[in-house]
Design a protein around this motif. Structure first.
Motif, mmCIF file in Angstrom:
data_model
loop_
_atom_site.group_PDB
_atom_site.id
_atom_site.type_symbol
_atom_site.label_atom_id
_atom_site.label_comp_id
_atom_site.label_asym_id
_atom_site.label_seq_id
_atom_site.Cartn_x
_atom_site.Cartn_y
_atom_site.Cartn_z
ATOM 1 N N SER A 34 -1.190 3.707 11.242
ATOM 2 C CA SER A 34 -0.234 2.659 11.583
ATOM 3 C C SER A 34 0.706 2.407 10.421
ATOM 4 O O SER A 34 0.320 2.541 9.259
ATOM 5 C CB SER A 34 -0.948 1.353 11.922
ATOM 6 N N TRP A 35 1.918 2.040 10.757
ATOM 7 C CA TRP A 35 2.864 1.520 9.778
ATOM 8 C C TRP A 35 2.953 0.015 9.971
ATOM 9 O O TRP A 35 3.171 -0.457 11.087
ATOM 10 C CB TRP A 35 4.242 2.145 9.957
ATOM 11 N N PHE A 36 2.775 -0.709 8.881
ATOM 12 C CA PHE A 36 2.950 -2.152 8.848
ATOM 13 C C PHE A 36 4.135 -2.463 7.934
ATOM 14 O O PHE A 36 4.548 -1.644 7.128
ATOM 15 C CB PHE A 36 1.704 -2.837 8.277
ATOM 16 N N ARG A 37 4.630 -3.662 8.032
ATOM 17 C CA ARG A 37 5.630 -4.126 7.083
ATOM 18 C C ARG A 37 5.417 -5.594 6.779
ATOM 19 O O ARG A 37 4.868 -6.335 7.597
ATOM 20 C CB ARG A 37 7.048 -3.893 7.592
ATOM 21 N N GLN A 38 5.844 -5.968 5.597
ATOM 22 C CA GLN A 38 5.738 -7.365 5.199
ATOM 23 C C GLN A 38 7.001 -7.772 4.465
ATOM 24 O O GLN A 38 7.333 -7.224 3.408
ATOM 25 C CB GLN A 38 4.520 -7.588 4.304
ATOM 26 N N ALA A 39 7.708 -8.715 5.060
ATOM 27 C CA ALA A 39 8.913 -9.268 4.458
ATOM 28 C C ALA A 39 8.534 -10.460 3.589
ATOM 29 O O ALA A 39 7.479 -11.081 3.806
ATOM 30 C CB ALA A 39 9.895 -9.679 5.545
ATOM 31 N N PRO A 40 9.368 -10.801 2.622
ATOM 32 C CA PRO A 40 9.064 -11.945 1.749
ATOM 33 C C PRO A 40 8.819 -13.216 2.554
ATOM 34 O O PRO A 40 9.617 -13.570 3.432
ATOM 35 C CB PRO A 40 10.318 -12.076 0.884
ATOM 36 N N GLY A 41 7.704 -13.881 2.259
ATOM 37 C CA GLY A 41 7.396 -15.131 2.932
ATOM 38 C C GLY A 41 6.869 -14.991 4.342
ATOM 39 O O GLY A 41 6.663 -16.009 5.023
ATOM 40 N N LYS A 42 6.663 -13.766 4.773
ATOM 41 C CA LYS A 42 6.179 -13.546 6.143
ATOM 42 C C LYS A 42 4.849 -12.793 6.121
ATOM 43 O O LYS A 42 4.498 -12.158 5.130
ATOM 44 C CB LYS A 42 7.205 -12.760 6.948
ATOM 45 N N GLU A 43 4.140 -12.857 7.246
ATOM 46 C CA GLU A 43 2.885 -12.142 7.362
ATOM 47 C C GLU A 43 3.137 -10.654 7.603
ATOM 48 O O GLU A 43 4.185 -10.259 8.121
ATOM 49 C CB GLU A 43 2.054 -12.719 8.517
ATOM 50 N N ARG A 44 2.166 -9.859 7.228
ATOM 51 C CA ARG A 44 2.250 -8.432 7.493
ATOM 52 C C ARG A 44 2.167 -8.194 8.998
ATOM 53 O O ARG A 44 1.334 -8.781 9.686
ATOM 54 C CB ARG A 44 1.122 -7.699 6.761
ATOM 55 N N GLU A 45 3.029 -7.347 9.510
ATOM 56 C CA GLU A 45 3.051 -7.071 10.941
ATOM 57 C C GLU A 45 3.016 -5.576 11.196
ATOM 58 O O GLU A 45 3.548 -4.783 10.405
ATOM 59 C CB GLU A 45 4.313 -7.671 11.588
ATOM 60 N N VAL A 46 2.423 -5.200 12.320
ATOM 61 C CA VAL A 46 2.376 -3.787 12.674
ATOM 62 C C VAL A 46 3.719 -3.383 13.273
ATOM 63 O O VAL A 46 4.317 -4.113 14.070
ATOM 64 C CB VAL A 46 1.214 -3.478 13.648
ATOM 65 N N VAL A 47 4.181 -2.232 12.860
ATOM 66 C CA VAL A 47 5.465 -1.710 13.327
ATOM 67 C C VAL A 47 5.255 -0.612 14.370
ATOM 68 O O VAL A 47 5.899 -0.603 15.415
ATOM 69 C CB VAL A 47 6.273 -1.152 12.142
ATOM 70 N N SER A 48 4.330 0.279 14.054
ATOM 71 C CA SER A 48 4.106 1.415 14.937
ATOM 72 C C SER A 48 2.767 2.039 14.608
ATOM 73 O O SER A 48 2.257 1.878 13.493
ATOM 74 C CB SER A 48 5.221 2.456 14.757
ATOM 75 N N CYS A 49 2.184 2.752 15.581
ATOM 76 C CA CYS A 49 0.947 3.463 15.304
ATOM 77 C C CYS A 49 0.884 4.737 16.151
ATOM 78 O O CYS A 49 1.561 4.850 17.173
ATOM 79 C CB CYS A 49 -0.273 2.593 15.559
ATOM 80 N N ILE A 50 0.066 5.654 15.684
ATOM 81 C CA ILE A 50 -0.157 6.907 16.397
ATOM 82 C C ILE A 50 -1.655 7.148 16.423
ATOM 83 O O ILE A 50 -2.349 7.023 15.414
ATOM 84 C CB ILE A 50 0.618 8.070 15.731
ATOM 85 N N THR A 51 -2.161 7.459 17.618
ATOM 86 C CA THR A 51 -3.597 7.631 17.756
ATOM 87 C C THR A 51 -4.038 8.992 17.247
ATOM 88 O O THR A 51 -3.228 9.876 16.982
ATOM 89 C CB THR A 51 -4.013 7.460 19.221
ATOM 90 N N SER A 52 -5.364 9.138 17.169
ATOM 91 C CA SER A 52 -5.901 10.356 16.581
ATOM 92 C C SER A 52 -5.822 11.527 17.558
ATOM 93 O O SER A 52 -4.981 12.394 17.434
ATOM 94 C CB SER A 52 -7.322 10.113 16.112
ATOM 95 N N ALA A 53 -6.661 11.515 18.577
ATOM 96 C CA ALA A 53 -6.788 12.708 19.411
ATOM 97 C C ALA A 53 -5.502 13.067 20.156
ATOM 98 O O ALA A 53 -4.926 14.119 19.945
ATOM 99 C CB ALA A 53 -7.934 12.529 20.394
ATOM 100 N N GLY A 54 -5.056 12.171 21.006
ATOM 101 C CA GLY A 54 -3.922 12.508 21.849
ATOM 102 C C GLY A 54 -2.576 12.307 21.195
ATOM 103 O O GLY A 54 -1.567 12.822 21.681
ATOM 104 N N GLY A 55 -2.523 11.586 20.110
ATOM 105 C CA GLY A 55 -1.255 11.344 19.444
ATOM 106 C C GLY A 55 -0.351 10.393 20.194
ATOM 107 O O GLY A 55 0.873 10.461 20.056
#
Length: 116
Positions: free
Chosen positions: A35-56
């Motif tokens: 997964s890619w997460f991001r965290q902006a100043p003063g904000k909580e970390r949020e998930v941006v995108s993810c890719i699964t293992s087997a099927g992608g």
């Protein structure tokens, strides 16, 4: 030692593109949910995108759908995040996360700044 290293961040203008890379050491990214997460100043970390293992299979936050693309190169043991049409609100530190069962690993993050 299991490790994730992100790279590719930088300063760009609105509308431009960046490609982030997440390189794994001592484990196989294809076996993990990445997964890619991001965290902006003063904000909580949020998930941006993810890719699964087997099927992608891939998933995206609504805020980046149609602009960001996650992909995996098994031969290079690397996961990418292609970011197009960047907006100032995309400014954040971007982190790579690898998860398999109870195990999870984080990279150190790479700064993305979108500003004119």
């Amino acid at each position: 030692q299991l490790q994730l290293v992100e790279s590719g961040g930088g300063l760009v203008q609105p509308g431009e593109s960046l490609r982030l890379s997440c390189i794994a050491s001592d484990f196989t990214v294809a076996w993990y949910i990445i997964s890619w997460f991001r965290q902006a100043p003063g904000k909580e970390r949020e998930v941006v995108s993810c890719i699964t293992s087997a099927g992608g299979s891939t998933n995206y936050a609504d805020s980046v759908k149609g602009r960001f693309t996650i992909s995996r190169d098994n031969a290079k043991n690397t996961v990418y995040l292609q970011m197009n049409s960047l907006k100032p609100e995309d400014t954040a530190v971007y982190y790579c996360n690898a998860k398999r069962g109870a195990r999870a690993y984080w990279g150190q993050g790479t700064q993305v700044t979108v500003s004119s």
